[in-house]
Enzyme design. Sequence first.
Site, short mmCIF file in Angstrom:
data_model
loop_
_atom_site.label_atom_id
_atom_site.label_comp_id
_atom_site.label_asym_id
_atom_site.label_seq_id
_atom_site.Cartn_x
_atom_site.Cartn_y
_atom_site.Cartn_z
N THR A 227 0.87 -1.17 0.00
CA THR A 227 0.00 0.00 0.00
C THR A 227 0.90 1.22 0.00
O THR A 227 2.06 1.15 0.41
CB THR A 227 -0.97 0.02 1.20
OG1 THR A 227 -1.70 -1.20 1.20
CG2 THR A 227 -1.93 1.19 1.17
N SER B 98 -12.14 -0.81 4.16
CA SER B 98 -10.73 -0.39 4.10
C SER B 98 -10.35 0.38 5.36
O SER B 98 -11.22 0.91 6.06
CB SER B 98 -10.54 0.51 2.88
OG SER B 98 -9.22 1.02 2.84
N GLY C 257 -1.95 -1.19 6.80
CA GLY C 257 -3.02 -2.11 7.20
C GLY C 257 -3.86 -1.52 8.31
O GLY C 257 -4.25 -0.36 8.29
O1 DON Z 1 -7.62 -1.07 2.42
C1 DON Z 1 -7.00 -1.49 3.39
O2 DON Z 1 -7.24 -1.16 4.53
C2 DON Z 1 -5.86 -2.47 3.17
N1 DON Z 1 -6.05 -3.17 1.93
C3 DON Z 1 -4.55 -1.73 3.24
C4 DON Z 1 -3.39 -2.67 3.18
C5 DON Z 1 -2.13 -2.08 3.68
O3 DON Z 1 -2.06 -0.95 4.10
C6 DON Z 1 -0.95 -2.97 3.68
N2 DON Z 1 0.18 -2.25 4.20
N3 DON Z 1 0.99 -2.23 4.91
#
Ligand code: DON
Length: 572
Positions: free
Chosen positions: A374, A445, A466
Site C-alpha cells: 500500500t 478499508s 493495514g
Molecule cells: O484497504 C485497506 O485497509 C488495506 N487493503 C490496506 C493494506 C495495507 O495498508 C498494507 N500495508 N501495509
Amino acid sequence: MPFRPAVLGLFLLFLSASATLQARQMQAQTLPRQAAIASANAYATDAGLEVLSRGGNAFDAAVAVSATLGLVEPESSGLGGGGLMLLHLADGDREVFIDARERAPLAATRDMYLDENGQVRPKSSVDGPLAAAIPGLPEGLAHLSGRYGKVPLSVSLEPAIRLAREGWVMNAKTAQVLPWRSEVLFRSPGARALFSRNGKPVEAGQVLKNPDYARTLERLAREGRDGFYAGRMARRLVDGVRRAGGIWTLEDLAQYRVIEREPLRFTHRGFRLVTAPPPSSGGVALAEMLNILSGYDYPTLRPAVRIHLVVEAMRRAYRDRAQFLGDPDFVDVPLARMMSPDFAAGLRASIHPHRATPSRLLPPVGPAQERPDTTHFSIVDTEGNLIAVTQTVNLTFGNAFVVPGTGFVLNNEMDDFSAAPGVPNAFGLIGDKANEIAPGKRPLSSMTPTFLSDGERTAAIGTPGGSRIITMVLLGLMDLMDGGSAQAAADRPRYHHQYLPDEIQIEPGALAGDVVAELESMGHAVKESDSTWGNMQVVLWNRRSGEVEAGSDGRWKSVGKGAVGAPAAIYR
Ligand code: DON
C-alpha cells in the site's frame, strides 16, 4: 424557558469556539509559493513535478505519481488494485472524495473461502486469482484526470510510460520484500517474467523495464476507462484470471464505476478535519477517537497518561469498526451515531483515568501484522489545490498473479472482507455481517487520506500500514495540531491499539522505559514490534505565508521523496 446557567455557559463556549474557528478560516490567504509533493518513491515524486511543469495541476500530478508508483513500487499498489482519493478544489473551495476501491466479482459469495466444514481455506483470499476483486485504480485515474485535471491523460501518464520503456533502477524496498512473495509470484508466468532474472528474484540496483505496462497505460490514455474495462484489455484480463481459476466476467469489468462520495467532516480543538468516509473505516474511527479525546486536556498531560487515554480511545474505535462498518451501499452504517460527540461522551465515561480497560470486557479480533505494501502520496499545487491519495493492491505484491501481457499484479483485496464472522484477516481485524462478502460489494478499508486545517496551516496526510493506518494518521494529526512540521509528523515514533489483541503495540524504541513501566502499572500490556511501521507522506501549506513543506517518512528515506517544486511562474 430561561437557560440554566450551565447550559447557557456551554452554549456561549460553543459560540465563541466556532467564532474563533471561523475568524481563523476567514483570514486572507496566500497561495502556495511553490508546489509540494511527498510520495514513497523518488521516481514518482519527480513524475509529478514534471507534469506540474507541463501545465498540470495537483490532480494531473497525482495521476503521474499514482501511475509511476504502480510501476516502480509494484508490491504496494497499481492498476490491478484500487485507491481512495481526497481532493480539495481551490475553485469553489470544496472537497471531493473519489472511491476507486475494488469491488467483489458478481460471482462472489459469502462463503467462497470456506471449506465443507465451514473453516476458512488457508491463503484462499490471499494468493492467486480467486483473491482478486475488480480493480478500481484505472478508472480512478481516468476520472481524476477527466473531471479535475488540466492536461490530457496522454500528458499525465507520459512519465510513467517513458520510465516503463526506458527502464528504472530497482530500489532497496522492493528488493527487500520480493523474496517474501517470490514463491507464489513465480507460480504465475506473467509475474515470473516481470520479477525474476535467471530464475531468481530481481535485485536492488538492477535496471528493470516493463513495456506491457507502457502499452496498458497508452491504451488507457487513448481510450479512457474503456481502454481497461472493455474491449481487448477486458477480454485478456477475464481470460487470464478464469484460466487460472478465478471468477471474473466481462460484466464485472463493464459494470465497475468509481463513486464520488461526501467526505466526512468534523472539528477538533479548533481544527477542521476532512477525511475518508465508508467504505473506509478510517474517517469514522478518527472522528470517534478525537471526539473521545476532546473531553481531556490531553496536550498538557504527561506522556504515559496521555498515551493511556489515546490507547483507550483507539480500543473503543476499533471495537466499533469490527461491529458496524462495511460498504455503505450494502449495509446501514450508523454514521451519525458513531460521529456524534454524545456517543463519544458515553464511551469516554467508561474509561478509567489510570487503569486499562481489558478488551474482553467490550466484544472479539487476532494478531496484527504489518506488511510494507500500500502507498500514500500528498500534493499541493500553486493554485491551492490539494490531493491525498492512498492506493493499494492490499498485501505485498497483491495476489502475486499477473495476467500475461498486462504488466501489473492483481490485488488480493478480497481478504479485507470478513471471510467468516470473527475470523481475523491478514491484519488481525475481525468483522461480522456488515463486512461479509456479497457480489459487487466493496471490502472495508482502513485507508485514511485526510486534510487538517485551522485556517492558517492546511495539511494533507496519509500512510500505508493495514490496520495501523488509522492510528498512525491519528498520531500524525496530533503532532500537526501541536504545531509540528510535515517531516516531524511523518517521522514520529508510533504506538497502536486495535481492541484485540489486547496490547499496546509500539515501534522499536518508540516509548521510553519509564513510560512503558507506567503504562504496564496501569494494566496495559506493551509489545514492541521488531520492525517499523508505515510510510507516511505529508504536505503542508501555510495559508498566511504561502510557504509549503513536504515530509516523506524517514523510515524509507533512501526510496521516498518529499520535494518542494519551483514557483509556477517558471513553468508557465
Ligand atoms: O484497504 C485497506 O485497509 C488495506 N487493503 C490496506 C493494506 C495495507 O495498508 C498494507 N500495508 N501495509
